[in-house]
Structure formats: structure tokens, C-alpha cells
Design a protein around this motif. Structure first.
Motif, PDB file in Angstrom:
ATOM      1  N   LEU A 243       0.509  11.444   4.622  1.00  0.00           N
ATOM      2  CA  LEU A 243       1.024  11.406   5.991  1.00  0.00           C
ATOM      3  C   LEU A 243       1.139  12.810   6.571  1.00  0.00           C
ATOM      4  CD1 LEU A 243       3.807   8.665   5.606  1.00  0.00           C
ATOM      5  CD2 LEU A 243       1.523   8.408   6.575  1.00  0.00           C
ATOM      6  N   LEU A 244       1.486  13.778   5.720  1.00  0.00           N
ATOM      7  CA  LEU A 244       1.603  15.167   6.196  1.00  0.00           C
ATOM      8  C   LEU A 244       0.229  15.773   6.473  1.00  0.00           C
ATOM      9  CD1 LEU A 244       4.441  16.361   3.797  1.00  0.00           C
ATOM     10  CD2 LEU A 244       4.568  16.405   6.297  1.00  0.00           C
ATOM     11  N   THR A 245      -0.732  15.549   5.581  1.00  0.00           N
ATOM     12  CA  THR A 245      -2.059  16.172   5.752  1.00  0.00           C
ATOM     13  C   THR A 245      -2.844  15.541   6.902  1.00  0.00           C
ATOM     14  OG1 THR A 245      -2.919  14.689   4.029  1.00  0.00           O
ATOM     15  CG2 THR A 245      -2.270  16.923   3.360  1.00  0.00           C
ATOM     16  N   THR A 246      -2.539  14.276   7.212  1.00  0.00           N
ATOM     17  CA  THR A 246      -3.224  13.635   8.343  1.00  0.00           C
ATOM     18  C   THR A 246      -2.426  13.787   9.637  1.00  0.00           C
ATOM     19  OG1 THR A 246      -2.189  11.529   7.722  1.00  0.00           O
ATOM     20  CG2 THR A 246      -4.429  11.944   6.921  1.00  0.00           C
TER      21      THR A 246
ATOM     22  N   ASN B 244       7.793   2.999   7.778  1.00  0.00           N
ATOM     23  CA  ASN B 244       7.091   2.484   8.950  1.00  0.00           C
ATOM     24  C   ASN B 244       5.592   2.383   8.677  1.00  0.00           C
ATOM     25  OD1 ASN B 244       7.036   1.685  11.784  1.00  0.00           O
ATOM     26  ND2 ASN B 244       5.971   3.622  12.110  1.00  0.00           N
ATOM     27  N   PHE B 245       5.029   3.376   7.979  1.00  0.00           N
ATOM     28  CA  PHE B 245       3.609   3.345   7.621  1.00  0.00           C
ATOM     29  C   PHE B 245       3.327   2.169   6.688  1.00  0.00           C
ATOM     30  CE2 PHE B 245       0.267   4.394   4.560  1.00  0.00           C
ATOM     31  CZ  PHE B 245      -0.806   4.632   5.412  1.00  0.00           C
ATOM     32  N   LEU B 246       4.170   1.990   5.663  1.00  0.00           N
ATOM     33  CA  LEU B 246       3.955   0.886   4.718  1.00  0.00           C
ATOM     34  C   LEU B 246       4.046  -0.464   5.423  1.00  0.00           C
ATOM     35  CD1 LEU B 246       6.014   2.176   1.650  1.00  0.00           C
ATOM     36  CD2 LEU B 246       3.531   1.937   1.788  1.00  0.00           C
ATOM     37  N   ALA B 247       5.021  -0.586   6.332  1.00  0.00           N
ATOM     38  CA  ALA B 247       5.215  -1.869   7.013  1.00  0.00           C
ATOM     39  C   ALA B 247       4.053  -2.212   7.935  1.00  0.00           C
ATOM     40  CB  ALA B 247       6.525  -1.832   7.805  1.00  0.00           C
ATOM     41  N   SER B 248       3.401  -1.203   8.493  1.00  0.00           N
ATOM     42  CA  SER B 248       2.384  -1.446   9.522  1.00  0.00           C
ATOM     43  C   SER B 248       0.952  -1.263   9.038  1.00  0.00           C
ATOM     44  CB  SER B 248       2.634  -0.518  10.718  1.00  0.00           C
ATOM     45  OG  SER B 248       2.594   0.847  10.305  1.00  0.00           O
TER      46      SER B 248
ATOM     47  N   MET C 187      -2.783  -2.394  -8.941  1.00  0.00           N
ATOM     48  CA  MET C 187      -1.847  -3.116  -8.098  1.00  0.00           C
ATOM     49  C   MET C 187      -2.496  -4.370  -7.529  1.00  0.00           C
ATOM     50  SD  MET C 187       0.244  -1.736  -4.735  1.00  0.00           S
ATOM     51  CE  MET C 187       1.008  -0.401  -5.627  1.00  0.00           C
ATOM     52  N   THR C 188      -1.736  -5.477  -7.548  1.00  0.00           N
ATOM     53  CA  THR C 188      -2.233  -6.712  -6.947  1.00  0.00           C
ATOM     54  C   THR C 188      -1.884  -6.726  -5.468  1.00  0.00           C
ATOM     55  OG1 THR C 188      -0.200  -7.956  -7.381  1.00  0.00           O
ATOM     56  CG2 THR C 188      -1.878  -7.949  -9.119  1.00  0.00           C
ATOM     57  N   ALA C 189      -2.638  -7.553  -4.727  1.00  0.00           N
ATOM     58  CA  ALA C 189      -2.356  -7.679  -3.292  1.00  0.00           C
ATOM     59  C   ALA C 189      -0.951  -8.221  -3.057  1.00  0.00           C
ATOM     60  CB  ALA C 189      -3.396  -8.597  -2.645  1.00  0.00           C
ATOM     61  N   CYS C 190      -0.477  -9.097  -3.959  1.00  0.00           N
ATOM     62  CA  CYS C 190       0.871  -9.661  -3.805  1.00  0.00           C
ATOM     63  C   CYS C 190       1.940  -8.577  -3.904  1.00  0.00           C
ATOM     64  CB  CYS C 190       1.122 -10.738  -4.863  1.00  0.00           C
ATOM     65  SG  CYS C 190       0.243 -12.278  -4.517  1.00  0.00           S
ATOM     66  N   THR C 191       1.744  -7.636  -4.815  1.00  0.00           N
ATOM     67  CA  THR C 191       2.721  -6.542  -4.954  1.00  0.00           C
ATOM     68  C   THR C 191       2.742  -5.692  -3.698  1.00  0.00           C
ATOM     69  OG1 THR C 191       2.448  -6.487  -7.360  1.00  0.00           O
ATOM     70  CG2 THR C 191       3.370  -4.529  -6.328  1.00  0.00           C
ATOM     71  N   TYR C 192       1.558  -5.420  -3.141  1.00  0.00           N
ATOM     72  CA  TYR C 192       1.546  -4.603  -1.923  1.00  0.00           C
ATOM     73  C   TYR C 192       2.145  -5.370  -0.749  1.00  0.00           C
ATOM     74  CZ  TYR C 192       0.220  -1.406   1.725  1.00  0.00           C
ATOM     75  OH  TYR C 192       0.283  -0.539   2.796  1.00  0.00           O
ATOM     76  N   LYS C 193       1.881  -6.675  -0.674  1.00  0.00           N
ATOM     77  CA  LYS C 193       2.487  -7.481   0.394  1.00  0.00           C
ATOM     78  C   LYS C 193       4.010  -7.488   0.252  1.00  0.00           C
ATOM     79  CE  LYS C 193      -1.308  -8.856   2.425  1.00  0.00           C
ATOM     80  NZ  LYS C 193      -1.659  -8.344   3.778  1.00  0.00           N
ATOM     81  N   GLN C 194       4.491  -7.501  -0.999  1.00  0.00           N
ATOM     82  CA  GLN C 194       5.945  -7.412  -1.222  1.00  0.00           C
ATOM     83  C   GLN C 194       6.469  -6.066  -0.741  1.00  0.00           C
ATOM     84  OE1 GLN C 194       7.086  -7.615  -5.356  1.00  0.00           O
ATOM     85  NE2 GLN C 194       9.280  -7.540  -4.892  1.00  0.00           N
TER      86      GLN C 194
ATOM     87  N   GLU D  68       9.254  -5.601   2.193  1.00  0.00           N
ATOM     88  CA  GLU D  68      10.505  -4.868   2.023  1.00  0.00           C
ATOM     89  C   GLU D  68      10.609  -3.730   3.028  1.00  0.00           C
ATOM     90  OE1 GLU D  68      13.027  -5.580   0.359  1.00  0.00           O
ATOM     91  OE2 GLU D  68      12.349  -7.088  -1.067  1.00  0.00           O
ATOM     92  N   ALA D  69       9.509  -3.041   3.277  1.00  0.00           N
ATOM     93  CA  ALA D  69       9.528  -1.956   4.262  1.00  0.00           C
ATOM     94  C   ALA D  69       9.805  -2.507   5.658  1.00  0.00           C
ATOM     95  CB  ALA D  69       8.195  -1.213   4.234  1.00  0.00           C
ATOM     96  N   SER D  70       9.200  -3.659   5.973  1.00  0.00           N
ATOM     97  CA  SER D  70       9.414  -4.268   7.284  1.00  0.00           C
ATOM     98  C   SER D  70      10.869  -4.698   7.472  1.00  0.00           C
ATOM     99  CB  SER D  70       8.480  -5.479   7.435  1.00  0.00           C
ATOM    100  OG  SER D  70       8.697  -6.131   8.656  1.00  0.00           O
ATOM    101  N   VAL D  71      11.450  -5.318   6.431  1.00  0.00           N
ATOM    102  CA  VAL D  71      12.853  -5.739   6.503  1.00  0.00           C
ATOM    103  C   VAL D  71      13.760  -4.526   6.673  1.00  0.00           C
ATOM    104  CG1 VAL D  71      14.737  -6.748   5.166  1.00  0.00           C
ATOM    105  CG2 VAL D  71      12.516  -7.878   5.222  1.00  0.00           C
ATOM    106  N   SER D  72      13.463  -3.454   5.937  1.00  0.00           N
ATOM    107  CA  SER D  72      14.276  -2.236   6.047  1.00  0.00           C
ATOM    108  C   SER D  72      14.223  -1.662   7.455  1.00  0.00           C
ATOM    109  CB  SER D  72      13.799  -1.192   5.032  1.00  0.00           C
ATOM    110  OG  SER D  72      13.961  -1.661   3.707  1.00  0.00           O
TER     111      SER D  72
END
Length: 1054
Positions: free
Chosen positions: A341-344, A362-366, A399-406, A410-414
Motif C-alpha cells: 500500500l505504501l509503495t503503490t 479498508n483495502f482488504l474489505a474492498s 490460502m483457500t478462497a474461503c479463508t480470504y473471504k473470511q 472480518e475487515a468489512s465488519v470492522s
């Protein structure tokens, strides 16, 4: 895009920002400095704030809800940071380990499969399947020993401090073709075993154990701890790496093959060699840790808050159990995410740690890392892609897609509750653990993981099994998740699974088999509106997708014609009762995973919805009939329920009863039923309270006694009209009207809206009208205004959240079983549960002048009328303590498939703390069948089990519970000396606890000698409680009810 799975092991953030006692003692001993207040001159004291101070004030105002949140985060960062003393001890131990490793002796060159050079004590940390592979190996001192990972970067955090050490294998031990057929991973494991054998003889090393980096069996590591008292304060994780640039990165492209089918299976491949992306990423990960450290160090040097931002993100991940295990989002990934996020330039180098955390979430959620057209070659091999700066390594390979969706969820709820000023964001984000069993609606486990081996053969996953080096658990997992996603479809919002923990084992033991890990746990987050549907409607019969639907559901799929004329494939699940409908997901999962041994958690035979629904339907019918009554002097303006059963939260909802008249005697005048002396106590019949508001009129008197007489007259008239028009059996009383309807009793209370105000008014000696609040007016308002409003509000919440009632009932059953029903009332418990549904995050603690437990409602924001009387501080502390212990026991039991699943273990109260136990005859306990452990043989209580309950007939015995009446008498007689506790749901023991001040001597007074004895010392006469007489009074007052009184005299401290 920068990707994600780490090549080095970052340590974890804390579950709670609390230090253990040894750590606290160490921290306290670090500096024996006495701090004195700084004396400032007048000019310094009143000088204007500096530019830095002004910036801090502005930041606190604009970024945080208040300065408290800023201080909380600063304190948390101090808690997880390593002290200077701890760093000195780590540096000292690292120096010792480095010197030892550099002195590793050489050994003669042998075949890779020849282990004779190793002593029998130390084993190779690798599953040698297939047994043999080509290549030569010999031990030699490492080319270099370097610190990598979080410690040199400054992002290492407590409580589990892991320091990573990279040991470089000399180039002459390896061969450029060692990437093929596991030659390099095996040489790596042999080199690790050689180091372990040498270090085992050193007294400077405490304990040595093997483990795997994030559970990857191709990347074993050696865990070292210092000797003595520091053995538990930190761990050094020794990684083995090839020399930088030894292997060409293009050899590890996701589409390349490095495991030959003929070598792995012994059979010739006719279709060409399949790609081995997971194997390739495992080997490539060992090439890049130094490059990653250089990259992160360069980024960190440009952003002063980088280390603190990583620390906060690691704490957030740890609380959600996402930072450890196979396919986790590790601390290394957290660092790489911030660096990306810093380098971009998505975030600025001048941002604070708070802003870095917020922008990361916010990045993870979106951002969906499971889809990226520009990285198609990676996405064809991996479910989640996050590429490192070199452009070669997918750091999220496991990493599975389910783990990333989790992670996204969690990021969205936060982010949703971050800006809510009513939410304690700090505790919700960083201090509240969120294990799977607390965040999922359904949890189930795959228990016998060895069966996944046959699944790989059945699903023809040989290529994938070869890519995962024989790890059939992680080979089959993505296919199981895909199958569950297809089967559950729109019923679920989220499917999660546990992350297999990295195994640890002794250096003297063989590497554990793949099946030697805890059961795989799966969590479902349901969509309430769709999850309980018993019908799974598929595609039309002539659709190309119909064959796919039939293949998924097998024999359960059948053609059905629907009311709209469509003929489609469909699956119908068992769903006659509400309980069965709630378990439709279980039926689906059981059908889809027929091969596996499944363990479902928290399944109960009945949830009580049908019983509550019957009560509500009967009440609705009564309400309509009351509205339509004609012949009343005043019209009815409102009919409101005021009973937990009408909001679906009654622990045991009233059940319609058909009475056996032979069990009872008759009362002479009204011919109502009364209990027989020689019979057990009859079944308890709960009166369901209904408030009937009458219209205001000038005819209402302004005298409190006259109003009561008018209400009594209304009760009589209502009873006459209900009998005349509907043939309901009614009994009028001065305060209420009991109506026997459909086997249930409704207690109608007439209410006049101005009566509480009349109760507050009085005329003083001067003839002036004085308005003063009093308990009688408050109690009447509670019964006629607040409780009906609460019932209607919570009834609405039940319609919005179908499981609300069940949660309330379980919570209240636990409170009752633990003898807390008097302190945490039914209404209070319902409101506590409601707060979990309406506001998952906790409120700010109230001030000292308010009740110890404060519950604010829309109609009561300042007084907390529900908790003014109870609980006390002491009782609330005990509730909290027992709740924490019960939760720990329950979660451990539910997640351990080997244990007997008996949730009643948390319902059995610890009776050791009480001074006296009064045991009751079960025969006289009317609710005995509701006990936690009901007796095998019960008593007849005048209820017929066959037939339908009807209205009319004789009025039954209502609201007769001798246990509660006896308890009330005890509290009235001895409430100044003792506390009395009893489980209201079938408890056969009344527990007595003497009050701390009960045995303090009291000067003799003739008006205060009840239950006391007199002792004369010199000229002083004092009284003490007469314990023997009190115990005898317990027996006398409970004649024919009390079986025995158990006096635990050893518990008393006079």
C-alpha cells in the motif's frame, strides 16, 4: 500487484493485551528507577503548545472518537513491544546459537537416502514418501547465518516472541537440479537434522523441537529456546535456505513441473507432466527471505509508523485466529500488505499507525485477491494471489478462497462499526477474541482425516496430491469447500474452515503423519431468510444444467411440478417442525459428505418455537375477542402482552394441558380445583399476563382506593362477557382476571393510564397537592407500561432475528441453573441478549452513580429501571466469573469430538461455596421435569397426556409453586442474615449463604432478639444469630417439603 504468502515466520499478536506474571516481574525488574514529578517554571508551565503538540491535538480530534481511543492504542502498542532487556537477552542467545552453528562439523558424502551418518537419537523432520531419490549429501558448516523476519525489521511483538534465523546451506552440498523430485527439500531436512544432532550436545541450548513453517511439510524448521528461566520468554526459529540465486526463479513458474509422475507413482505418465505450483512456491519461498527483508526495511525506513501499523494489524489478525496455521494471513503478509500500500501510494508515509490499520482493513474489505485478470497464470494455479516484489512468488499459495473471504468479511465488519461513536471500537477491534465457535451459526467437524486419502483417489486428484507432496488433507480441502459452496448456495453468507496448526514434535521422533492433526472444523454464517427453506428448486428438466443438478444431489433429486406450471428438478428436505427446518443445512452437509465421519456441534432435539407459537396464536385470538367485546361501560384502547412467552423468550414455554380431575379436590363455593394433600404437587400452570388498557374518562375517580374498586368491577364484567360469548372459564380477583383458554391460563390486568400519577399525588397538612415518586407507582408503571412495551419490542426483534428467543432461553436457563435468577431477572437477561443482536460491540462503562449493570433502552436512557434492584457488585462479579469458566469448558467440549457432548455440564452449579443446603422432596417440586438432570422416574401431576386441551370446564390450580413460596418466606424471615438461591426450573436444592456481617455482635435490644441468642460479657450484653434454631426454623417452615438440611459448619467463620 504485490502478493502474499510468507517465506519467513512472523510471530503472533496477543489474544489480550495482558502480560503474564513472569513477564510483568521481568519488566518491573528492568529498571529500578524512582520517578519524581518534574518541576516546571512558570514560563514553561504556561507556554503556548508547540507545533508537534498542536498536530497531536488535531489528530486526536479528527481521527479518533476521543482522545481515549488514541491513548488505548498507544498503551496497546507499549504492551506488545519488546523491552530493551528482552532484546538484550535475545541478542545474546542469537550470538550463542550463531557461534554454535558455524562450528557444525563436516561429514563424509553419502547418498541422500542413506541416513547412517545420523545417530539414532535424532530423526529427519520429513516424510520420506517415496522412500528414495537421487543425489549426494554431506554436512558442512553453513555459508552464513542471518537474522530474517520480524525481529530485525522491528515488528516482532509479544506475547509469543519468535525470532527467525536463516542458515544458508553451502553451495557444494546442493546441485542445480535438486529442485526436481523433492531432492532439495530432503537435503534441507537432512541439514536441519545434522544441526539438531550437533546442538543437542550443547548446554547453551534449552529445548529443541521440530516444526513446519505455517504447516508446510516441505519446509521444516528447528525451534530453539534458551536454557533456564528464559526458556518460555522467546523462541528462535531456525530456517534452512539455499545460497541466494542458486536456483533460477523461472524454474518455479506456476505452470512448470518439478515432480515427475514416474518417480512419485512408479507409473509412466501418458498425458505429459502436470504443473506443480504449490511445490514450486515452497522451494521458491526459501530463496527470497533476505530480499524480502531488504524490501521491507527500505519501506519501513520511509514510514515512521510502519512497525506500529504492522503490530496493530497483527493484533487484529490474532484475535480472529487468522494469523497461524496452513494458509493463514501471517504477520509477514501483514508487513507485505502495508509495504504494498505504501509503495503503490495508496497510503502515505506520514500516516499514523491508526491510519495504517484503517486503510489496510479498508483495502482488504474492498479488494478481491481471488480474481485478477492481469495475473491469469497465477490464478489458474492458486485460489488467492498476492505476488511478491520479485514477481515470481505467490505469497498466498496455500490460502483457500474461503479463508480470504473470511478475512474480507472480518475487515468489512470492522469497518462498519469503526466510526460508530456508540461502539467501543478499541475493544471490538483489538481486544475481543473471535474464535469460530462464537462467530458461526453452525459448526461441524471432519473427524477421521485419513478417509480423505481415499477421497483423493475417488476424485482423481493424483496430480494435486503429487503437487502437495502427499498431503491428502490439504489436497482434498479445496474440493470439499467447493462442494459445500455449491450445495449450500444462497443459504449461507460465509463458509469458513479451521487452519491446520503447524505441528511440533521432538527431534527424537519421526515426523507426524498427515492424519495426526486436529479435526477440520467448518463454520457456516447463514442467511436467516433462506437457510431454513426445506425446498431446493433446481433448473428446468430440459435445461443443460439439470444433469449437473442431478449429479450433485443424486437420488435426492426428483422432478416436481410447481403452482406456476414449471416442471423442474428439486430436492425436498425434512422440515415439518421449526427445529427440522433449522437443521436443513445439516441434512445438506451430511448428504454431500457421505464418505466422512462428521461431528456436528450444538445440535438440540427441540428449540421451543412451536410451543411459543401456540401461546402467541392463542393470545392473538384472545386479544381479538377482547377488542370485540360489547357491553363494557368504557371501551378497550389497547391489549398488550406482558409475559416472556409472548416474546418467545420463556425458558420453558407454557404447554396446553388437559387436566385429570380425579387428581384434585374441589373448592366448595367456586368449584375450582385444589391440590390433594396426599398427592404430589400438581403441574405448574403459568399465568400469561395480558394488560388491558381502558379508555380515559371523567368517570374515573381520583382516589387510589376507588380506582382499585373500579378495576375490580371491570374484572368481574370482563369475566361475565367472556363466559357468555365464548364459554371461557374465568375467575375474577380484585387485581386481575384469570381466563382458562385452550389449556392455557391468561391473566388479564385492567390498566388506567392515570393511575400511576394518582399514586404519586398526595395532600399535605397545609392542603397543598404534593407530587412525589414512590415505589408503588414505579411498580405499577413497570407492570402496565414498561413490561408490555418491552414485550412488543422484543417480539419485533424475534421476527428480525429468528434465533433471538432461543439464545434468551439458553442464557436464562444457565442463569437459573447457576442460581442467579434473583439477581439477573428475566427482563434483564432478555435485554442483555438483545444488546448482542442490536449492538455487537460493548458500550462505554457507566459512571459510579448508576447501577453496577446499566441497561439503556429507547424509553429509559438515564435510570436503568431493569437493574436498579439487582445485581449487586459481588453477584455480578460471580456471574462474570462463572460465565467465563462455563464458556471455556463448553468451547473445549464442543470442539473436541472425542468428548461426550453434554452441554448440561455448564448448567450444574458449584455448591461448595454455600454454607447450608436445604434439600427438598422432588414430589413437591412442580417443575421437576425442567431440571438440568431430571429423575428417570417422575410423578403424576394431574395432567392427561392424551387428548386435546380445550377451553371451558373447571378452573385449574394456577401459579401454585410451593418452592417459590417457601423461598419467599425464607427471604422475608432471614433476609437480614443470609442470601437464598434456588434454580427456578426444577431445582431441588435451596442454597444458603450467610451474609458477611451476620455474625457481628449486636448490642442487646428487646425488639431485635428474633432468631438470636444473648451472650453477657461483664456488663455488656450482645446478641448473635442462633444458628441451631435458624436451621430448625428452616425445617419447620418447610414442613412436608424439606427432605433434609445440610449444615456445612466447616464453611462458617463466626
Amino acid at each position: 500487484m504485490i502478493p502474499s504468502d510468507s517465506s519467513q515466520k512472523e510471530d503472533e499478536a496477543p489474544i489480550k493485551a495482558k502480560r503474564s506474571k513472569p513477564e510483568e516481574e521481568e519488566e518491573e525488574k528492568e529498571e529500578d528507577v524512582v520517578f519524581h514529578p518534574v518541576k516546571l517554571s512558570r514560563s514553561d508551565l504556561y507556554r503556548p503548545p508547540s507545533a508537534e503538540e498542536l498536530n497531536q491535538l488535531k489528530e486526536a480530534e479528527s481521527l479518533f472518537h476521543c482522545s481515549l481511543l488514541k491513548m488505548q492504542m498507544e498503551e496497546l502498542l507499549k504492551e506488545v513491544a519488546l523491552s530493551e532487556r528482552r532484546k538484550q537477552r535475545i541478542d545474546s542467545f542469537i550470538l550463542t546459537v550463531t557461534e554454535l552453528l558455524q562450528a557444525v562439523p563436516e561429514s563424509p558424502e553419502v547418498e541422500v537416502s542413506d541416513l547412517s551418518w545420523l545417530s539414532g537419537a535424532v530423526k529427519v523432520p520429513f516424510l520420506l514418501v517415496p522412500k528414495a531419490t537421487k543425489g549426494k549429501f554431506h554436512m558442512a558448516p553453513p555459508a552464513s547465518v542471518d537474522l530474517i523476519g520480524s525481529y530485525p525489521l522491528g515488528t516482532c511483538t509479544k506475547p509469543r516472541i519468535m525470532v527467525d534465523l536463516a542458515v544458508t546451506i553451502p553451495a557444494d552440498v546442493l546441485h542445480p537440479k535438486d529442485v526436481v523430485n523433492q531432492r532439495y527439500p530432503r537435503k534441507r531436512a537432512l541439514y536441519l537434522a545434522g544441526m539438531a544432532e550437533y546442538l543437542a550436545s550443547s548446554s547453551d541450548i534449552g529445548t529443541m523441537r521440530y516444526s513446519c513453517l505455517h504447516g508446510n511439510r516441505l519446509r521444516p524448521v528447528l525451534l530453539l529456546t534458551p536454557p533456564g528461566k528464559d526458556s518460555s520468554s522467546f523462541t528462535v526459529c531456525v530456517h534452512v535456505c539455499p545460497p541466494p540465486g542458486f536456483f533460477k526463479p523461472n524454474r518455479f513458474h506456476p505452470q512448470r513441473n518439478n515432480i515427475r509422475t514416474e518417480w512419485y507413482t512408479g507409473l509412466q505418465s501418458s498425458l505429459g507432466e502436470p504443473p506443480t505450483p504449490h511445490y514450486n512456491s515452497s522451494v521458491l519461498g526459501d530463496l527470497l527471505p533476505r530480499a524480502h527483508l531488504q524490501f521491507l526495511s527500505a519501506v519501513s525506513s520511509q514510514c515512521s509508523a510502519f512497525a506500529d501499523g504492522v503490530a496493530l494489524l497483527k493484533v487484529w489478525l490474532r484475535q480472529r485466529e487468522l494469523d497461524q496455521g496452513t494458509g493463514c494471513f501471517s504477520g509477514f503478509l501483514a508487513s507485505m500488505l502495508l509495504a504494498y500500500l505504501l509503495t503503490t501510494h495508496r497510503i502515505s508515509n506520514t500516516m499514523t499507525a491508526y491510519q495504517l490499520l484503517r486503510n489496510s482493513l479498508n483495502f482488504l474489505a474492498s479488494t478481491d485477491l481471488t480474481v485478477n485478470p492481469s495475473l491469469a497464470e497465477f490464478h489458474s494455479a492458486f485460489q488467492v494471489v498476492f505476488v511478491d516484489p520479485s514477481g515470481h512468488l505467490n505469497m498466498c499459495a496455500d490460502m483457500t478462497a474461503c479463508t480470504y473471504k473470511q478475512l474480507q468479511h472480518e475487515a468489512s465488519v470492522s469497518m462498519q462499526f469503526w466510526d460508530n461513536p456508540t461502539v467501543d471500537g478499541f475493544h471490538s477491534l483489538l481486544m475481543t477474541p473471535k474464535p469460530m465457535i462464537r462467530t458461526s451459526d453452525h459448526v461441524f467437524q471432519l473427524c477421521e482425516l485419513v478417509k480423505l486419502q481415499s477421497s483423493c483417489k475417488k476424485l482423481n486428484l493424483l496430480s494435486e496430491l503429487m503437487d502437495h507432496s502427499g498431503n491428502y488433507v490439504h489436497t482434498a480441502l479445496p474440493f470439499i469447500l467447493s462442494l459445500l459452496q455449491r450445495g449450500l448456495g444462497q443459504r449461507i453468507h460465509l463458509l469458513t474452515h479451521s487452519l491446520s496448526p503447524a505441528p511440533e514434535w521432538s527431534v527424537e521422533s519421526d515426523a507426524p503423519k498427515h492424519k495426526a492433526q486436529p479435526p477440520l472444523s467448518f463454520g457456516l454464517l447463514l442467511r436467516p431468510e433462506l437457510a431454513a427453506s426445506a425446498l431446493e428448486r433446481g433448473p428446468p428438466a430440459d435445461s443443460p444444467k439439470a444433469a449437473e443438478f442431478r449429479q450433485l444431489w443424486g437420488s435426492r433429486s426428483e422432478l416436481r411440478r410447481f403452482q406456476d406450471g414449471a416442471i423442474t428438478e428439486a430436492v425436498l428436505w425434512d422440515g415439518e417442525s421449526m427445529c427440522q427446518k433449522q437443521l436443513v443445512p445439516k441434512q445438506i452437509i451430511t448428504h454431500l459428505l457421505q464418505l466422512y465421519v462428521l461431528h456436528f456441534i450444538g445440535i438440540v432435539p427441540s428449540t421451543g418455537e412451536e410451543e411459543s407459537l401456540l401461546v402467541v396464536q392463542s393470545y392473538d385470538d384472545l386479544s381479538r375477542k377482547l377488542w370485540r367485546l360489547e357491553g363494557l361501560p368504557l371501551s378497550i384502547t389497547a391489549v398488550q402482552g406482558a409475559h416472556p412467552a409472548l416474546r418467545y423468550t420463556q425458558v420453558f414455554p407454557p404447554v396446553p394441558l388437559k387436566l385429570d380431575y380425579s387428581f384434585f379436590d374441589r373448592e366448595k363455593t367456586s368449584r375450582s380445583l385444589v391440590p390433594k394433600e396426599n398427592k404430589p404437587c400438581p403441574a405448574y400452570i403459568t399465568p400469561i399476563t395480558v394488560i388491558c388498557h381502558m379508555e380515559g374518562s371523567g368517570k374515573w375517580p381520583h382516589d387510589r382506593l376507588a380506582i382499585r374498586h373500579i378495576r375490580a368491577a371491570f374484572n368481574i364484567r370482563l369475566g361475565e362477557l367472556l363466559k357468555k360469548h365464548h364459554n371461557y372459564t374465568c375467575r375474577s380477583c380484585p387485581t386481575h382476571l384469570d381466563v382458562w383458554k385452550d389449556g392455557l391460563v391468561f391473566r388479564i390486568q385492567v390498566a388506567y393510564h392515570r393511575e400511576p400519577q394518582v399514586l404519586r399525588e398526595s395532600v399535605n397538612a397545609e392542603g397543598l397537592l404534593v407530587v412525589r415518586d414512590n415505589e408503588e407507582a414505579q411498580a405499577l408503571e413497570m407492570e402496565t407500561i414498561h413490561k408490555p412495551l418491552l414485550t412488543s419490542t422484543l417480539h419485533g426483534l424475534q421476527q428480525q432475528h429468528p434465533c433471538f428467543g432461543a439464545v434468551c432461553r439458553l442464557a436464562k436457563r444457565w442463569l437459573g441453573a447457576q442460581l442467579f435468577s434473583d439477581d439477573i431477572t428475566e427482563d434483564t437477561a432478555d435485554l442483555l441478549v438483545a444488546s448482542l443482536f442490536l449492538q455487537p460491540a460493548p458500550f462505554t462503562p457507566p459512571g459510579e452513580s448508576l447501577p453496577v449493570m446499566f441497561i439503556a433502552t429507547p424509553k429509559d436512557k438515564t435510570l436503568s429501571m431493569w437493574t436498579k434492584r439487582a445485581p449487586s457488585v459481588q453477584m455480578l462479579q460471580r456471574v462474570v466469573m462463572l460465565a467465563a469458566e462455563s464458556l471455556k469448558v463448553l468451547e473445549h467440549q464442543l470442539m473436541d469430538g472425542s468428548q461426550i457432548q453434554d452441554v448440561r455440564v455448564v448448567m450444574r452449579p458449584p455448591l461448595d461455596a454455600y454454607d447450608v443446603l436445604i434439600h427438598l422432596y422432588p414430589k413437591q417440586v412442580p417443575l421437576l421435569s425442567q431440571a438440568v438432570d431430571p429423575p428417570a422416574v417422575t410423578f403424576s401431576r394431574g395432567v392427561m397426556t392424551s387428548g386435546v386441551a380445550l377451553s371451558g370446564g373447571v378452573m385449574p390450580v394456577i401459579d401454585y409453586n410451593p418452592v417459590s413460596l417457601y423461598l419467599a418466606e425464607l427471604q422475608e424471615a432471614f433476609g437480614d442474615l443470609a442470601l437464598f438461591f434456588c434454580d427456578p426450573y426444577g431445582g431441588t436444592v435451596i442454597a444458603v449463604l450467610w451474609k458477611p456481617k451476620a455474625f457481628i455482635p449486636v448490642p442487646f435490644k428487646t425488639s431485635q432478639v428474633s432468631a438470636r441468642r444473648v451472650e453477657v460479657t461483664g456488663e455488656e450484653a450482645n446478641t448473635f444469630p442462633n444458628v441451631e434454631a435458624i436451621l430448625e426454623d428452616f425445617r419447620v417452615m418447610g414442613k412436608d417439603m424439606v427432605k433434609s438440611v445440610e449444615a456445612r459448619t466447616e464453611k462458617w467463620s463466626f
